[in-house]
Design a protein around this motif. Structure first.
Motif, short mmCIF file in Angstrom:
data_model
loop_
_atom_site.label_atom_id
_atom_site.label_comp_id
_atom_site.label_asym_id
_atom_site.label_seq_id
_atom_site.Cartn_x
_atom_site.Cartn_y
_atom_site.Cartn_z
N HIS A 1 32.73 13.72 30.39
CA HIS A 1 33.44 14.28 29.23
C HIS A 1 34.11 13.20 28.38
N THR A 2 33.29 12.23 27.97
CA THR A 2 33.79 11.16 27.10
C THR A 2 33.81 11.66 25.66
N PRO A 3 34.42 10.91 24.74
CA PRO A 3 34.44 11.35 23.34
C PRO A 3 33.03 11.55 22.76
N GLN A 4 32.05 10.76 23.20
CA GLN A 4 30.69 10.92 22.68
C GLN A 4 30.01 12.16 23.25
N ASP A 5 30.34 12.49 24.52
CA ASP A 5 29.82 13.70 25.19
C ASP A 5 28.29 13.75 25.16
N LYS A 6 27.64 12.59 25.31
CA LYS A 6 26.18 12.51 25.38
C LYS A 6 25.79 11.74 26.63
N ASN A 7 24.70 12.19 27.27
CA ASN A 7 24.19 11.48 28.44
C ASN A 7 23.04 10.58 28.03
N LEU A 8 23.21 9.28 28.23
CA LEU A 8 22.13 8.31 28.04
C LEU A 8 21.71 7.86 29.45
N TYR A 9 20.76 8.59 30.02
CA TYR A 9 20.40 8.33 31.41
C TYR A 9 19.80 6.95 31.60
N GLY A 10 19.08 6.47 30.60
CA GLY A 10 18.53 5.12 30.70
C GLY A 10 19.62 4.07 30.71
N GLN A 11 20.61 4.24 29.82
CA GLN A 11 21.72 3.29 29.76
C GLN A 11 22.54 3.34 31.05
N ALA A 12 22.78 4.55 31.56
CA ALA A 12 23.54 4.69 32.80
C ALA A 12 22.74 4.18 33.99
N GLY A 13 21.45 4.55 34.03
CA GLY A 13 20.61 4.12 35.14
C GLY A 13 20.45 2.62 35.21
N ARG A 14 20.43 1.97 34.05
CA ARG A 14 20.23 0.52 34.08
C ARG A 14 21.46 -0.19 34.64
N THR B 1 29.95 4.87 34.02
CA THR B 1 30.70 6.10 33.74
C THR B 1 30.76 6.40 32.25
N VAL B 2 30.64 5.36 31.42
CA VAL B 2 30.73 5.56 29.97
C VAL B 2 29.49 6.26 29.44
N PHE B 3 28.31 5.84 29.90
CA PHE B 3 27.07 6.37 29.33
C PHE B 3 26.68 7.73 29.88
N VAL C 1 15.17 -5.76 23.59
CA VAL C 1 16.05 -4.67 24.02
C VAL C 1 17.15 -4.43 22.99
N ASP C 2 17.74 -5.51 22.49
CA ASP C 2 18.81 -5.41 21.49
C ASP C 2 18.31 -4.73 20.22
N ALA C 3 17.07 -5.06 19.81
CA ALA C 3 16.53 -4.51 18.57
C ALA C 3 16.42 -3.00 18.62
N VAL C 4 16.18 -2.46 19.80
CA VAL C 4 16.09 -1.00 19.97
C VAL C 4 17.46 -0.41 20.28
N GLY C 5 18.27 -1.17 21.01
CA GLY C 5 19.55 -0.63 21.48
C GLY C 5 20.57 -0.41 20.39
N VAL C 6 20.63 -1.28 19.39
CA VAL C 6 21.64 -1.15 18.35
C VAL C 6 21.54 0.17 17.60
N PRO C 7 20.37 0.54 17.02
CA PRO C 7 20.30 1.82 16.31
C PRO C 7 20.51 3.02 17.22
N LEU C 8 20.05 2.95 18.47
CA LEU C 8 20.25 4.07 19.39
C LEU C 8 21.74 4.30 19.65
N LEU C 9 22.47 3.24 19.93
CA LEU C 9 23.88 3.36 20.26
C LEU C 9 24.72 3.77 19.06
N VAL C 10 24.35 3.31 17.88
CA VAL C 10 25.06 3.73 16.67
C VAL C 10 24.87 5.22 16.45
N ASN C 11 23.64 5.68 16.56
CA ASN C 11 23.35 7.11 16.36
C ASN C 11 24.04 7.99 17.40
#
Length: 228
Positions: A63-76, A55-57, A176-186
């Motif tokens: 309608h979370t504070p980030q208000d962005k859909n990360l379908y890969g993060q949610a789908g995983r 539900t977060v991603f 996965v972590d090496a790619v995930g950190v900058p994506l989630l920060v942005n």
């Protein structure tokens, strides 16, 4: 009360953060530690975190504070639940066989290296999955579709590798972590980004622990320990 729990937030450094993102990631860390120790409870604990983070991603949907859909993060998260059920059953079978053989406090899985053929399959699946899901997530309007696609694909392969007891799954998690950190920060998912950093440390230790466990097992079996 339910709505309050769903929408509860805390403000950190001027950024509104959902409590369910924090709690979901806490369950994720607990699951990683359980996996490191090769304990059966790692799977159900991880599933609870997966449900919360799903539900977060989908920030635009819920309608979370980030208000962005990360379908890969949610789908995983959905994928995690499915593969976790498989891993839970597989580890439980291994644990039951050990108990039937009179082995007390047995770990739920015996770590081992994947074969060369299995490694080749992992590489092909990683490349094909990333390209395919990137195209899908781009159409869906995911934020950072290529990074999101690799995170989804790598997470799927790592979780499957964990269920099979392949030591290599820890290395996939590091990628996965090496790619995930900058994506989630942005994207503004700061607790999840912090989790990825902490998780990287747990993963590095997990790789060392599983490799050492495999070395001990090889010595007990009278076999030479395999190199990565």
């Amino acid at each position: 009360m339910i709505r309050w729990l769903f929408d509860a937030q805390v403000v950190i450094a001027g950024h509104a953060i959902l409590w369910r993102e924090i709690v979901g990631n806490a369950f994720g860390i607990a699951s990683a530690i359980g996996g490191l120790r090769r304990r059966l409870w790692a799977w159900p604990v991880g599933i609870v975190g997966n449900v919360l983070l799903f539900t977060v991603f989908l920030g635009g949907v819920f309608h979370t504070p980030q208000d962005k859909n990360l379908y890969g993060q949610a789908g995983r998260q959905v994928m995690f639940v499915i593969v976790s059920v498989y891993g839970w059953v597989r580890w439980r079978q291994t644990e039951r066989r050990a108990h039937e053989q009179g082995i007390a406090d047995a770990a739920a899985v015996v770590p081992h290296w994947a074969t060369n053929r299995q490694r080749a399959w992992l590489v092909v699946a990683a490349a094909a999955g990333t390209v395919g899901f990137a195209a899908l997530f781009s159409r869906l309007g995911s934020y950072g579709p290529w990074a999101d696609a690799w995170i989804f694909t790598g997470s799927m392969l790592a979780t499957y590798g964990m269920a099979r007891g392949w030591i290599e799954f820890w290395l996939i998690w590091l990628a996965v972590d090496a790619v995930g950190v900058p994506l989630l920060v942005n994207a503004g998912y700061y607790p999840s980004a912090v989790l990825y950093v902490v998780y990287a440390g747990v993963v590095a230790y997990g790789f060392w622990a599983w490799r050492r466990a495999r070395g001990r097992q090889s010595l007990d079996d009278g076999e030479p320990a395999l190199a990565a």
